[in-house]
Design an enzyme around this catalytic site. Sequence first.
Site, short mmCIF file in Angstrom:
data_model
loop_
_atom_site.label_atom_id
_atom_site.label_comp_id
_atom_site.label_asym_id
_atom_site.label_seq_id
_atom_site.Cartn_x
_atom_site.Cartn_y
_atom_site.Cartn_z
N ASP A 112 43.58 -39.40 52.92
CA ASP A 112 44.62 -40.38 52.52
C ASP A 112 45.84 -40.26 53.44
O ASP A 112 45.68 -39.46 54.05
CB ASP A 112 45.25 -40.15 51.05
CG ASP A 112 45.41 -38.48 51.04
OD1 ASP A 112 44.82 -37.82 51.40
OD2 ASP A 112 46.19 -38.20 50.11
N GLU A 178 44.83 -36.45 48.45
CA GLU A 178 45.35 -34.90 48.65
C GLU A 178 46.75 -35.02 48.67
O GLU A 178 47.39 -33.81 47.89
CB GLU A 178 44.86 -34.48 49.73
CG GLU A 178 45.10 -32.89 50.03
CD GLU A 178 46.30 -32.37 50.27
OE1 GLU A 178 46.87 -31.50 49.66
OE2 GLU A 178 47.02 -33.09 50.95
ZN ZN Z 1 50.09 -33.57 54.09
ZN ZN Z 2 47.41 -32.67 54.92
#
Ligand code: ZN
Ligand code: ZN
Length: 445
Positions: A112, A178
């Site tokens: 991401d 994440e």
């Molecule tokens: Zn980060």
């Molecule tokens: Zn990262």
Amino acid sequence: MKQSYTFLQQALPLCLGLGLLILAPVTAQDAKLLARAHTMADKLEPKVIEWRRDFHQHPELGNRETRTAKKIAAHLKALGMEVQTGVAHTGVVGILKGGKPGPVVALRADIDGLPVTERVDLPFASKAKSTYNGQKVGVMHACGHDTHIAMLMGAAEILAGMQKDLKGTVKFIFQPAEEGSPIGEEGGAALMVKEGVLDKGPKPEVIFGLHINSQTEVGTIKYTPEGTMASADIFRIKVKGKQVHGAYPWSGVDPIVVSAQIINGLQTIISRQTELPEAAAVITVGSIHGGVRNNIIPEEVLLEGTIRALNVDMQKKLHEKLTLTATKIAESGGAVAEVQIIPQTPVTYNDPKLTEKMLPTLQAVAGPDKVVLAKAVTGAEDFAFYQEKIPGLFLFVGGMAKGKKPEEVAPHHTPDFFIDESGMKLGVKTLTSLTLNYMESKGKK
Ligand SMILES: [Zn+2]
Ligand SMILES: [Zn+2]
């Protein structure tokens, strides 16, 4: 990675060249395989760079990585792998079954981008825009997850190229979100685990992951045994008093004064009650809300903050002490404190045995003087959710141009964040070597 971690730069170098001798001796066949993997990584470098530039130019926010996922899935399919898509929204999992029996090894990359507007002058700089929690934002791979995708795609191509000689199975985990999901959505490693990435299909017995670092020199690997990144938990304390005119405090209960006492009390948990030589810990109050007017003592105050710890026992103790401190201080002032602790990310915990076992591999790949024992980081990383289930090792790989100083370059999550692409080759070699050597070590048992 959810926080910048400039303190990594203060890490101590550790010369453990002799560590190479600890690992079981490598047979001629395995040495050949490793050498082949390294030659392939050198050859593959231009392709890895090309992939990374494409992802960099087209970043997508957490749970929205559809274009990214399509590209990854197409690559894995072209390599002949069994591929699962739509895992935890936009995650992709590839399974590579080796020609010989052996363990299942998982390799993970997060995919991401972030709501940051890129300011770096690059031909492939991101001009992407999106909406984040209702706000119009620029999107940028400002944490380097584009390099993670490219490195793992490179490792996948190399390992697929030696499928017939591979002593086990590799599970390639490309994980969305994440950095966190949009409000109201689940996501990231927690959702991948919940959807069975470690239980369904081949069950990995071990997992490896790495993070590029913009303030660590190209060619360097940093590692920390045990707690390497902190747990991150949110706390909310509602202090309930009794509303009254500001001129007559004795007729009510003032939640503002009680809150002030609670904030001071919370700071003594770390400074007076926590064994700091064991591991660092942090309690931060990040917001206070209460009151509307100068002469009204309000009914209640809301405090919010974050708790960071580097081991599970300390994390548990901090939760207990925070609750006790807030409720008892409130009680002493005639108020009531309602404490809510919302667990977010566990400790990113590098299994000490696995770390010790794989250290010679890292030293062989990077050179013993380039493998650095680093201080733990009080930022959090959701790789921790995999490590809660199986032993794992999470490392940092350098992405800062040689000759630069960490304080001169932009940290993660900022508009000027920049990665020297020449650092990715070491990442590709590290992922493939860890896999091959781990499989090899199991074969010798
Ligand atoms: Zn980060
Ligand atoms: Zn990262």
